[in-house]
Write an enzyme that holds these catalytic residues in place. Structure first.
Site, mmCIF file in Angstrom:
data_model
loop_
_atom_site.group_PDB
_atom_site.id
_atom_site.type_symbol
_atom_site.label_atom_id
_atom_site.label_comp_id
_atom_site.label_asym_id
_atom_site.label_seq_id
_atom_site.Cartn_x
_atom_site.Cartn_y
_atom_site.Cartn_z
ATOM 1 N N ASP A 38 -7.986 -5.314 0.060
ATOM 2 C CA ASP A 38 -8.526 -5.972 -1.133
ATOM 3 C C ASP A 38 -8.221 -7.453 -1.169
ATOM 4 O O ASP A 38 -8.921 -8.219 -1.837
ATOM 5 C CB ASP A 38 -7.965 -5.300 -2.387
ATOM 6 C CG ASP A 38 -8.553 -3.917 -2.550
ATOM 7 O OD1 ASP A 38 -9.712 -3.746 -2.162
ATOM 8 O OD2 ASP A 38 -7.851 -3.031 -3.034
ATOM 9 N N HIS A 77 0.848 -1.185 0.000
ATOM 10 C CA HIS A 77 0.000 0.000 0.000
ATOM 11 C C HIS A 77 0.880 1.230 0.000
ATOM 12 O O HIS A 77 1.938 1.228 0.627
ATOM 13 C CB HIS A 77 -0.914 0.012 1.244
ATOM 14 C CG HIS A 77 -2.067 0.936 1.086
ATOM 15 N ND1 HIS A 77 -1.980 2.268 1.380
ATOM 16 C CD2 HIS A 77 -3.316 0.723 0.611
ATOM 17 C CE1 HIS A 77 -3.140 2.836 1.111
ATOM 18 N NE2 HIS A 77 -3.963 1.928 0.636
HETATM 19 N N1 CMC Z 1 4.387 -7.339 -5.024
HETATM 20 C C1 CMC Z 1 5.737 -7.341 -5.160
HETATM 21 N N2 CMC Z 1 6.523 -6.258 -4.964
HETATM 22 C C2 CMC Z 1 5.905 -5.109 -4.623
HETATM 23 C C3 CMC Z 1 4.499 -5.020 -4.465
HETATM 24 C C4 CMC Z 1 3.730 -6.187 -4.671
HETATM 25 N N3 CMC Z 1 2.404 -6.165 -4.535
HETATM 26 N N4 CMC Z 1 4.161 -3.768 -4.111
HETATM 27 C C5 CMC Z 1 5.305 -3.066 -4.059
HETATM 28 N N5 CMC Z 1 6.365 -3.874 -4.365
HETATM 29 C C6 CMC Z 1 7.784 -3.500 -4.349
HETATM 30 C C7 CMC Z 1 8.133 -2.687 -5.598
HETATM 31 O O1 CMC Z 1 8.610 -3.523 -6.633
HETATM 32 C C8 CMC Z 1 9.200 -1.759 -5.063
HETATM 33 O O2 CMC Z 1 10.415 -2.466 -5.002
HETATM 34 P P1 CMC Z 1 11.816 -1.669 -5.226
HETATM 35 O O3 CMC Z 1 11.902 -0.671 -4.116
HETATM 36 O O4 CMC Z 1 12.818 -2.758 -5.128
HETATM 37 O O5 CMC Z 1 11.719 -1.033 -6.587
HETATM 38 C C9 CMC Z 1 8.766 -1.490 -3.623
HETATM 39 O O6 CMC Z 1 7.970 -2.621 -3.237
HETATM 40 C C10 CMC Z 1 7.935 -0.223 -3.465
HETATM 41 O O7 CMC Z 1 6.891 -0.234 -4.426
HETATM 42 P P2 CMC Z 1 6.241 1.062 -5.054
HETATM 43 O O8 CMC Z 1 5.556 0.699 -6.332
HETATM 44 O O9 CMC Z 1 7.265 2.159 -5.115
HETATM 45 O O10 CMC Z 1 5.192 1.420 -3.946
HETATM 46 P P3 CMC Z 1 3.939 2.346 -4.127
HETATM 47 O O11 CMC Z 1 3.679 2.924 -2.797
HETATM 48 O O12 CMC Z 1 4.111 3.290 -5.258
HETATM 49 O O13 CMC Z 1 2.806 1.304 -4.561
HETATM 50 C C11 CMC Z 1 0.910 -0.090 -4.593
HETATM 51 C C12 CMC Z 1 1.727 0.932 -3.794
HETATM 52 C C13 CMC Z 1 -0.377 -0.396 -3.838
HETATM 53 C C14 CMC Z 1 0.503 0.506 -5.973
HETATM 54 C C15 CMC Z 1 1.760 -1.369 -4.788
HETATM 55 O O14 CMC Z 1 2.123 -1.927 -3.547
HETATM 56 C C16 CMC Z 1 1.041 -2.412 -5.646
HETATM 57 O O15 CMC Z 1 1.133 -2.345 -6.887
HETATM 58 N N6 CMC Z 1 0.343 -3.407 -4.989
HETATM 59 C C17 CMC Z 1 -0.445 -4.366 -5.729
HETATM 60 C C18 CMC Z 1 -1.758 -3.725 -6.112
HETATM 61 C C19 CMC Z 1 -2.700 -3.590 -4.934
HETATM 62 O O16 CMC Z 1 -2.927 -4.536 -4.185
HETATM 63 N N7 CMC Z 1 -3.313 -2.384 -4.828
HETATM 64 C C20 CMC Z 1 -4.343 -2.129 -3.825
HETATM 65 C C21 CMC Z 1 -3.976 -1.093 -2.848
HETATM 66 S S1 CMC Z 1 -5.141 -1.075 -1.486
HETATM 67 C C22 CMC Z 1 -6.613 -0.480 -2.150
HETATM 68 C C23 CMC Z 1 -6.590 0.944 -2.512
HETATM 69 O O17 CMC Z 1 -6.322 1.784 -1.636
HETATM 70 O O18 CMC Z 1 -6.873 1.237 -3.678
#
Ligand code: CMC
Length: 429
Positions: free
Chosen positions: A364, A306
């Protein structure tokens, strides 16, 4: 407010900016005069360090795993309150008295029917349309049906529009589902509660009586409560940005629906269940965990991680418990998707990669499992999220319109395109 200041040294000059404090949470540096004073903008794609508004609705502490609606912890609201009471709270700032609640409930209940002409609108879609596509269209179309509540300068019309949106969203979402399965639309019933009515509109058929299970209605209500608002996330910011130009509330909420649809936001519950099905069996989990860790593979474990919660998502904890209640009533605890989910949760919580990056199961992850068990197709998951989040969107929209300091949202950019150049005629290119 504080009398502290932040100093910026730039090109040999020193500039001062006030530091503002909210009631709780990190202080913010007020840079509203930055451009006028320095001729510079800030650069913050994804808004990871930017507060876009002042708000008194929802507070999140991602480090602690805290979520408060108007100050009340989400765990208490999920256990003791109801979605309709939470809706009143989000919209009006305080929990209602008995009389206030009765009046609110009556208003929402009596606004659940859609203009009959909207039936034709639904029928214009292909049967295989995604419910979010239908909802996006139907909510946008509400501005063409309810002209008497689109004048945003009239506070009474704003209230009516808010009530209409909260009340009609379940009917729109249920009909989007009914249409996709080729069943007749089921009209709302005023003697049922909000969640029970929604379940009935989704699963009843005219051929027989439909009895709503109290456990399912309670689970549904909890899902709505937990998704009701979440501060300035992508869809809420979209609603605010659309509303900042004084677009009508139906158009703004349609914009929110569109933003929520993406798999990185509201579409994650659908993507998560599809992923669990793709994994298929417990023995394939390690393969998917490895893919999630592989930098060269775009695959992510859906339902994990998240932007704000870097601790367990407090909504996920409540959902985890509800998932067990629903599954034991339905007797589907041995379902293979669920077994994959439980094992995936266990492995990810013990895996160094997920621990280091603070990637916990999010709301989710569990809501998808519950909705699947209740009988919803995955395509309805985000639609249900949109139904619940409508109350948050409209509360945030209302707060923005009521704010005398409100301005049209207009971010700037770091331009990296071509500098000025002369047009070349096509014959010479
Ligand atoms: N699986 C594997 N690796 C992950 C994941 C995941 N679900 N989420 C983040 N990472 C890794 C990512 O590769 C990155 O690694 P590095 O630092 O080595 O490059 C690190 O963790 C940080 O990720 P980020 O993309 O910079 O983090 P963010 O805060 O921009 O993204 C997120 C948040 C929710 C978009 C992401 O965690 C994600 O894509 N999760 C899967 C989709 C999901 O379940 N979304 C629902 C969120 S809850 C409902 C809502 O509020 O909408």
């Amino acid at each position: 407010m504080t009398d502290r200041i932040a100093k910026l040294e730039l090109n040999g000059e020193s500039y001062e900016f006030p530091v503002l404090s909210g009631t709780v949470g990190p202080d913010v540096i007020d840079i509203r005069t930055l451009y006028a004073k320095t001729g510079h903008f800030t650069f913050d794609p994804g808004y990871t360090s930017t507060g876009s508004t002042e708000s008194g609705i929802t507070y999140i502490d991602g480090g602690q795993g805290t979520l408060l609606y108007r100050g009340y912890p989400i765990e208490q609201l999920a256990e003791k309150s109801s979605f309709l009471e939470v809706s009143y709270l989000l919209l009006n700032g305080e929990l209602p008295s008995k009389a206030e609640f009765a009046e609110f409930e009556e208003k929402i209940t009596r606004h659940t029917m859609l203009h009959e002409q909207m039936v034709k609108f639904f029928e214009g879609f292909r049967r295989d349309a995604h419910p979010m596509a239908i909802i996006c269209g139907a909510v946008g179309a509400m501005s063409a049906f309810y002209h008497d509540s689109t004048d945003i300068t009239d506070p009474k019309q704003r209230v009516i529009a808010s009530h209409r949106l909260i009340a009609k969203m379940p009917t729109i979402a249920a009909w989007a589902y009914k249409y996709s399965v080729g069943q007749p639309f089921i009209y709302p019933r005023n003697d049922l509660g909000f969640a029970a009515n929604f379940l009935r509109m989704c699963f009843a058929v005219p051929a027989e009586e439909y009895v709503v299970s109290p456990t399912m209605a309670r689970a549904m209500d909890r899902i709505f409560t937990l998704h009701a608002d979440h501060e300035q996330n992508a869809s809420t910011s979209t609603v605010r940005l659309a509303g900042s130009s004084h677009a009508n509330p139906f158009a703004c909420i349609a914009a929110g629906v569109a933003s929520l649809w993406g798999p990185a936001h509201g579409g994650a519950n659908e993507a998560c269940l599809n992923m669990l099905r793709e994994i298929g069996s417990v023995d394939r989990i390690p393969e998917f965990i490895e893919r999630a860790k592989d930098k060269n593979d775009p695959f992510r474990l859906m339902g994990f991680g998240h932007r704000v919660y870097k601790n367990f998502d407090p909504r996920a904890k409540v959902m985890q418990q509800t998932a067990h209640e629903v599954l034991s009533e339905l007797g589907v605890e041995n379902n293979p998707t669920l077994q994959v989910a439980q094992e995936l949760e266990r492995i990810a919580l013990e895996d160094d990669y997920f621990i280091e990056k603070k990637l916990y199961p999010n709301v989710d992850f569990y809501s998808g499992i519950i909705l699947d068990a209740i009988g919803f197709p995955t395509s309805m998951f985000t639609a249900i999220f949109a139904l619940a989040r409508t109350v948050g969107w409209i509360s945030q929209w209302k707060e923005m319109i009521d704010d005398p300091k409100q301005k049209i949202g207009r971010p700037r950019q770091l331009y990296t395109g071509a500098t000025a150049r002369d047009y070349i005629d096509i014959s010479e290119r």
